[in-house]
Structure formats: C-alpha cells, structure tokens
Enzyme design. Structure first.
Site, short mmCIF file in Angstrom:
data_model
loop_
_atom_site.label_atom_id
_atom_site.label_comp_id
_atom_site.label_asym_id
_atom_site.label_seq_id
_atom_site.Cartn_x
_atom_site.Cartn_y
_atom_site.Cartn_z
N GLU A 58 0.98 -1.27 0.06
CA GLU A 58 0.00 -0.09 -0.18
C GLU A 58 0.83 1.24 0.02
OE1 GLU A 58 -2.99 2.13 3.22
OE2 GLU A 58 -1.55 0.79 3.90
N LYS A 86 -9.56 1.74 -1.72
CA LYS A 86 -9.92 1.34 -0.33
C LYS A 86 -11.32 1.59 0.13
CE LYS A 86 -8.00 1.30 4.45
NZ LYS A 86 -6.77 1.98 5.13
N CYS A 126 -4.68 -2.54 3.93
CA CYS A 126 -4.23 -2.11 5.17
C CYS A 126 -5.48 -2.61 6.10
CB CYS A 126 -4.04 -0.77 5.46
SG CYS A 126 -3.26 -0.41 6.78
#
Length: 498
Positions: A262, A318, A368
């Site tokens: 990421e 995300k 994440c």
C-alpha cells in the site's frame, strides 16, 4: 482486592494477544474479572467493565502511542506530541465504553441466571461477544484486541472459524472462562483443574491440526516485494526518488506478477513520470505490477494500480477507511480531531471486486485496515476471488507487536473464507497464510526483500462466508431472554425469639 483481580485479568488477557507472551492465557484470563465482579451493583459493575477493557487496551495497543506522540507529529507537523498522548487516552476510553455496558448487563442478568448454570454460561459469553462485536461497528469501528486474536497460532481450534467466524471463537473463549470460574468456586484444587482444562484444549487443537491436509503447491507463482521505506523518507522524497530505490529490485525480476505494498507512492502515478517508467520496466522485463498509490480521478482515494503491457490503471480503491487519519468520523462530534489526518482526507471506494489477470487466479485485494474486518474478505470471495491479497503500509509502527497483530488478522480471514492470503507490507510482516490458517512463509521484518509465492486458488463459499456473524444474533437472543426472565426471589428468614 476486587480492583487487583480486575487489573490481573486485564494484564493476563493482554499478554495473550499476538506479539506478547502466550496465547493460552486467554483461556483463563477472564476468570479474575468474574471474581472481581462478584456481588457488585450495576453501576460498579459498569465501572469495572470499563476499567477492565481500558487497562487491557492500554497494554495491548501500547504501540499506537509512539505513532501519536512522535511519528505523526514528526512527519506532518500538525500537532505537538503531548496532544497525541491525550488523543491516545481518549481512544482507549472509546474502545472501553462497550464494556461498561457489558458490566451493566452482567450485573442485571446475574439474578436471573444464578440457579441456571447453563444459562449463566450462555448469558455471560453472549454479553461479552456482543459488546466486542458492537465495538467494531460504525465509522469508528475497530476490532483490535478481540479475544479470538490470541488463537491465531492454534490451527486446530481455528478450524471452527469457517462456521462461526472470529466472534464465534470469542464466544467459545468466554464460555470456557466462565466454566472455569464456576469450577474454581466449587473445587478445592482450582489451579490444577484450570491447568488440566487448558492443556486439554491445546492438546485437542494440536491433534486436529495433525489431521489437516498438507499445504498445497500450485503451478502459478507471483512475487511479493517488501520495500521498507519509512514514513519520514516517503513524505520528504519525490515519487521519482522513491521509484529509483524500488527500480533496482524490480530489475532483478522478469516474467512474473509482482505485488508491492500500500502507498508505495504518495502521488497519482498516472499523472507523473513514475507511471511511465514503471510501464517501460514492465514491458522490458515482461512484468505485471500491482502497487499502492493515491489516485486523484473522482476524488483522492487510497488505491491499488496495475501496470501491464500498455497502460497503468487503477484496479481497486480502499472501501473501509481508517478513522481520523483517512476520514473524519461523525464530523459534528469529532471535528476538532481533524489535525490527525494524513496528507488529506480520502474518498472511499465503491465495491469489493476482485482483479482478473490473464493466466492468474482471481485476486481479491484489500488495503491495510480492511483486513481487520471480515466484510471485505467475505464480499471479495462472494464476488469470485480465488486468492486474497492484503497490501499494507505498517511502517508507522516502531514495535513488532503491531506488525504481528495486523498479520494475525490475515490468519482469521484465510480460515473464515478458506482462501490463501498473501500479505505484502512495507515494513512487514510480508507473508503467506494457507486456507487452514497455517503461516507458510514470511520475510524478515524492516528490510528490503522479495518472496516467490506459489498460488493455491480455491472456489466455493464457507458457511461463514455465506451467512456471516449469526453468532451475534444468537447472543442478542440469549441476552434478551435472560433479562426478561423473572429474577430469583431471595427469601429472608427472621428468627422470632419466644
């Protein structure tokens, strides 16, 4: 004495978490909390429940403190370190609030269950599990410190997760703790009995693990690249400077799919020379490259880009953003905390769709914080993901405890969905978990490194993937039923002297 028992419970439970001492502490750590709650009225029980989880979280999440008092202030210079300390204390209070409700419910239901041991077991396990679940809901939801986390190495016990998920395992843990508490109250040798039960659970877990099929080796391979770039360097360097560091590692690879972490670059690669240089390298070495960066088309988003043959394109953004850093939750209430944001607040992605690549299984990518929740993994599998990938940047954390706690979440997501999970991290842990929760490969943390991974794609959906946390509805039903039952009447006998 009650407060000492409460603190002991908090400490033992915290020490069972990933990155601390021994996971088996979790099977009896709550016994001392139950002893502390004996004969307490509802208000005191609520206070004790709050203090238990506050102390537990302070120990378990100690690694957050340096981020707030040193790393974020040093990187973005928006607030002084002392203010980060008070933010940490507030964060702990928010995490502990649901357990004030646990203490209150525990006290209110005690009279209805005191003559029904089986109901008492179900009621206490349900109350704890429900509060733990509620802690993970909403814009500020967080699942760090769930009791089940302590079991990430207990592969045998983990085989229940495809049916009941991690909250089902939490329910089981509290159930065992409550049973041991009852045993302690009645037994003349409580320590021996507790030791026997814990050893029995661990032994059964190992026996189950020994009967699992061996790890599979697939024909398709990819390479995970751990980049190890500190936040200070990342946000003080240009994207081209960061690329020059990574390029020498990519040049060694050819004819493969490479996955980077990421936020490999803090700028949009389609709008600067980095994208062009990666495309040139991709064509030169016959590479497909997945990497994290900020996308700016349609609002700033935390995204994963794919470089292949003729273009650089965004393939996933995300969906579940990290509160305060990537988005501001409940702005009217917490607007004053906007100084915690990173470069800027981000827009969420729209859906959980796998990435399809020629000659590769369908990849379900998460970024994440998303691996802390079961929802992304379940939705990606429902939408056809055959292998799951977690791209993360854990370079903010100075302690390896944080890295282990994050990686442990991938273990649960793998078992719940019966999918191989590959986690690719900046600082670590970069590693592989098979569909049974076995950790098969890891790279040394806080170093540059690459790892070739054989893919083991799977199809189909587990019970948990299809139906999710049904255990939560069971817990709610048990709590309501118990609280609606009439309390046992206490009969007082008064002696009459003649």
């Amino acid at each position: 004495m009650s407060l000492l028992l409460l603190v002991l419970s908090s400490v033992l439970t915290a020490l069972s978490m990933p990155g601390f001492l021994f996971g088996f502490f979790v099977w009896f750590g709550l016994v001392f909390l139950f002893l502390a709650l004996e004969d307490k009225n509802p208000l005191v029980s609520a206070l004790y429940g709050f203090l238990y989880f506050y102390i537990f979280s302070a120990i378990n999440l100690f690694w957050v403190l340096p981020v707030l008092v040193e790393n974020l202030p040093r990187t973005f210079s928006r607030f002084p370190g002392w203010l980060g300390f008070f933010v940490f204390l507030i964060m702990l209070a928010i995490e502990a609030l649901p357990f004030a409700a646990f203490g209150l419910i525990y006290s209110l239901g005690r009279r209805s269950t005191e003559n029904w041991p089986w109901l008492d077991l179900l009621f206490v396990a349900s109350a704890y599990t429900l509060m733990d679940y509620l802690r993970g809901l909403g814009e500020m939801g967080f699942t760090g410190g769930t009791l089940a986390d302590a079991l990430y190495r207990e592969v045998g016990v983990l085989q229940l997760a495809p049916l009941i998920g991690s909250y089902g395992l939490t329910f089981l843990i509290v159930l065992v703790n409550r049973a041991l508490y009852m045993l302690m109250k009645k037994s003349s040798k409580p320590i021996e009995r507790i030791a026997f039960v814990v050893l029995l659970i661990i032994s059964v877990s190992h026996v189950v693990e020994s009967f699992l099929p061996p790890p599979q080796k697939g024909e398709t391979k990819l390479v995970a690249l751990q980049t190890h770039v500190t936040p200070k360097k990342k946000y003080s360097s240009s994207s081209l400077e960061l690329y020059s560091e990574i390029e020498k590692h990519l040049e060694k690879l050819s004819n493969n799919l490479v996955i980077l972490p990421e936020d490999t670059f803090p700028t949009d690669p389609t709008k600067n020379p980095v994208g062009e240089k990666m495309l040139e390298l991709s064509n030169r070495n016959n590479l497909k490259i997945l990497f994290g960066a900020i996308s700016t088309n349609g609002g700033a988003k935390n995204s994963i880009f794919l470089v292949e043959s003729s273009n650089v394109r965004k393939v996933y953004s995300k969906v579940k953003l990290f509160p305060f850093v990537e988005m501001l939750p409940y702005e009217k209430i917490f607007g004053m905390f906007d100084f915690l944001k990173g470069l800027s607040y981000l827009e969420p992605g729209e859906n959980f769709l796998p990435v399809s690549l020629e000659n590769y299984p369908s990849l379900g990518i998460q970024i994440c914080f998303e691996s802390y929740f079961s929802e992304p993994s379940r939705n990606l599998v429902k939408n056809g993901a055959e292998v799951l990938v977690v791209c993360t940047n854990d370079g903010w954390f100075d302690f390896n405890t944080a890295l282990k706690q994050h990686f442990s979440k991938s273990v649960f997501r793998a078992v719940e969905t019966r999918r191989q999970i590959i986690q690719v991290s900046n600082a670590g842990i970069t590693g592989v978990v098979d569909p049974y929760g076995r950790i098969t490969k890891v790279l040394p943390v806080r170093s540059y490194g690459s790892m070739e991974i054989e893919l083991s794609p799977k199809r189909g959906e587990t019970f948990y993937t299809k139906y999710g946390d049904l255990i939560v509805w069971f817990c709610l039903a048990v709590i309501l039923l118990t609280l609606l039952l009439p309390g046992q009447r206490r009969i007082r006998v008064r002696r009459v002297w003649g």
